[in-house]
Design an enzyme around this catalytic site. Structure first.
Site, PDB file in Angstrom:
ATOM      1  CG  ASP A  91      38.703  65.960 -56.373  1.00  0.00           C
ATOM      2  OD1 ASP A  91      40.028  66.457 -56.052  1.00  0.00           O
ATOM      3  OD2 ASP A  91      38.082  65.702 -56.845  1.00  0.00           O
ATOM      4  CE  LYS A 111      39.257  72.089 -50.778  1.00  0.00           C
ATOM      5  NZ  LYS A 111      38.125  71.924 -49.404  1.00  0.00           N
ATOM      6  CD  GLN A 114      39.365  67.137 -48.827  1.00  0.00           C
ATOM      7  OE1 GLN A 114      40.112  66.850 -47.561  1.00  0.00           O
ATOM      8  NE2 GLN A 114      39.013  67.646 -48.528  1.00  0.00           N
ATOM      9  CB  CYS A 156      30.299  68.522 -52.232  1.00  0.00           C
ATOM     10  SG  CYS A 156      30.125  70.684 -51.857  1.00  0.00           S
ATOM     11  CG  HIS A 168      33.906  67.641 -54.610  1.00  0.00           C
ATOM     12  ND1 HIS A 168      32.841  68.908 -55.257  1.00  0.00           N
ATOM     13  CD2 HIS A 168      33.690  68.164 -53.344  1.00  0.00           C
ATOM     14  CE1 HIS A 168      33.329  70.006 -54.032  1.00  0.00           C
ATOM     15  NE2 HIS A 168      33.709  69.561 -53.106  1.00  0.00           N
TER      16      HIS A 168
HETATM   17  N1  PMP Z   1      36.882  67.471 -54.425  1.00  0.00           N
HETATM   18  C1  PMP Z   1      37.381  67.363 -53.289  1.00  0.00           C
HETATM   19  C2  PMP Z   1      37.794  65.701 -52.600  1.00  0.00           C
HETATM   20  C3  PMP Z   1      37.182  68.034 -52.723  1.00  0.00           C
HETATM   21  O1  PMP Z   1      37.373  67.654 -51.192  1.00  0.00           O
HETATM   22  C4  PMP Z   1      37.619  69.695 -52.482  1.00  0.00           C
HETATM   23  C5  PMP Z   1      36.713  70.266 -51.374  1.00  0.00           C
HETATM   24  N2  PMP Z   1      35.643  70.486 -50.375  1.00  0.00           N
HETATM   25  C6  PMP Z   1      37.171  70.111 -54.516  1.00  0.00           C
HETATM   26  C7  PMP Z   1      37.392  69.129 -54.863  1.00  0.00           C
HETATM   27  C8  PMP Z   1      36.491  71.470 -54.532  1.00  0.00           C
HETATM   28  O2  PMP Z   1      37.659  72.301 -54.535  1.00  0.00           O
HETATM   29  P1  PMP Z   1      37.384  73.927 -54.914  1.00  0.00           P
HETATM   30  O3  PMP Z   1      36.441  74.106 -54.000  1.00  0.00           O
HETATM   31  O4  PMP Z   1      38.845  74.185 -53.943  1.00  0.00           O
HETATM   32  O5  PMP Z   1      38.117  73.658 -56.128  1.00  0.00           O
END
Ligand code: PMP
Length: 406
Positions: A200, A226, A203, A364, A123
């Site tokens: 990270d 999430k 998910q 993203c 991401h």
């Molecule tokens: N890493 C991953 C794999 C994600 O799916 C996301 C959210 N789409 C994020 C980071 C960022 O999370 P947040 O917007 O809650 O900071």
């Protein structure tokens, strides 16, 4: 399967609505999950009965708010099996946790010639902070390749791992492909060359129990929203000895011990990293989300979610004109695909007209889209309240979409 979906759905008031005249089928859980009554109530109860600033201790409301706030920290500690409560730093989400590591640990430890490894499927939250840091420190950001099925190439990782690598920062479950990465193996390999590892977990945390001590990761960042909790809230786990040695990320109230113009001393962990009035309601909501997840038999939950995803994958394989993006052996939560002749944005809009919520675009994660030579996908992502019926609704919806695309 002993899994009462109707009873679970009844705990999520938002799910019982109609969208565009059709019952809502919510398949955008990778973006954010819906919130059960227990989470909504925990937040409302706090504001109705206990609202006060924390750690100020001069009156009953403040004591109650502090007890709930710190109780939530203990719930999160237990949830990921961290050894110490001060290893849980409140953040506003996965993104902030990664930035905290980049700009505290990274700025303190990385120099010209050092390397940070990430995978190609990260991401943007796990790419851009390292690029910013590289610009400031001269360290180098190096992507690990991903094979055609969407799996990190572990042989290539072996070739990349040498004494220049100071940090490996990798996603546990890819939000774009659904790949579950072999983080245990990656952590072991990285530690063998003396590198630290950040995971990270945005998910991952909702899907199965996490044990950061067994995993032996150095940092683990995740978001409440999430895992059935509120938005703008998250936690960063870090090993205590690392956090203790790290300088503060941001300055302000709460994070100090004494302040004078001659110099300032910092508060103990975890407060050193929590300047300003925190998201008290968010932390309490996150604690309630943890307790909600803990109220399930997590093994049965994981089996249910695997059954729904496997069913979706099976149907996708049989569905004419559909190409899956990401076919890893081990995956969770996500079905990412393209439909012949349909731009993902159009497919998403036509599904929405039928009450089916999916996400479309690059998720993203532009570098992995570039790896596949595409600009985006349609993504259906699943949560514990989804069932095979939702998968059937998705494919019935796609049948209709096709009639518009002809
Ligand atoms: N890493 C991953 C794999 C994600 O799916 C996301 C959210 N789409 C994020 C980071 C960022 O999370 P947040 O917007 O809650 O900071």
């Amino acid at each position: 399967m002993s899994f009462d979906l109707a009873a679970i759905r009844a705990q999520f008031p938002i799910l019982s609505q109609q969208v565009n005249g059709k019952p809502l089928v919510y398949l955008d859980n990778g973006a954010t999950t819906q919130k059960p009554n227990v989470v909504i109530d925990a937040i409302c109860d706090y504001y109705r009965h206990d609202n006060a600033n924390v750690h100020r201790g001069a009156h009953a409301l403040s004591d109650r708010a502090t007890a709930k706030f710190e109780g939530a920290r203990e719930s999160v500690r237990r949830f990921i099996n961290a050894g110490h409560r001060e290893e849980i730093i409140w953040t506003k989400g996965t993104t902030e946790g990664i930035n905290l590591v980049a700009f505290s640990w990274g700025r303190d430890n990385l120099r010209q010639g050092d390397r940070v490894l990430v995978s190609t499927m990260e991401h943007h939250a796990n790419i851009v902070p390292w690029q910013l840091l590289a610009g400031q420190t001269g360290c180098e950001l190096v992507p690990m390749p991903v094979d055609d099925r969407g799996q990190i190439d572990l042989a290539a990782l072996d070739d990349l791992l040498d004494e220049r690598v100071k940090l490996v920062s990798v996603v546990h479950v890819s939000n774009a492909l659904g790949t579950v990465n072999p983080v245990e193996a990656i952590i072991e390999k990285a530690h063998a060359v003396g590198a630290k590892v950040l995971i990270d977990g945005a998910q991952a945390v909702a899907h199965w129990p996490l044990d950061v001590q067994a995993l032996d990761c150095d940092f683990y960042s995740f978001s409440a929203h999430k895992m059935y909790g509120p938005t703008g809230m998250g936690a960063l786990y870090g090993k205590r000895e690392l956090l203790q040695a790290m300088p503060p990320f941001m300055g302000g109230g709460e994070m100090i011990e004494t302040v004078s113009f001659a110099g300032t001393t910092y508060n103990a962990l975890p407060y050193k990293f929590e300047p300003g009035t925190p998201n008290i309601a968010g932390a309490i909501g996150m604690g309630a989300a943890v307790e909600f997840l803990e109220s399930f038999d997590r093994k049965a939950l994981a089996e249910h979610e695997a059954d729904v995803l496997n069913y979706a994958v099976e149907r996708a394989h049989q569905y004419e004109g559909l190409r899956l993006i990401g076919e890893a052996d081990h995956r969770a939560g996500v079905l990412s695909f393209l439909l012949d002749g349909g731009h993902p944005a159009d497919v998403g809009m036509l599904l929405d007209q039928q009450g089916i919520a999916v996400r479309t675009g690059n998720h993203c994660a532009m570098p992995i889209m570039q790896r596949y030579g595409i600009t985006g996908t349609v993504r259906a992502s699943f949560a514990l309240y989804n069932g095979r019926d939702d998968v059937d609704a998705l494919f019935a919806g796609l049948d209709k979409v096709k009639t518009f695309l002809l």
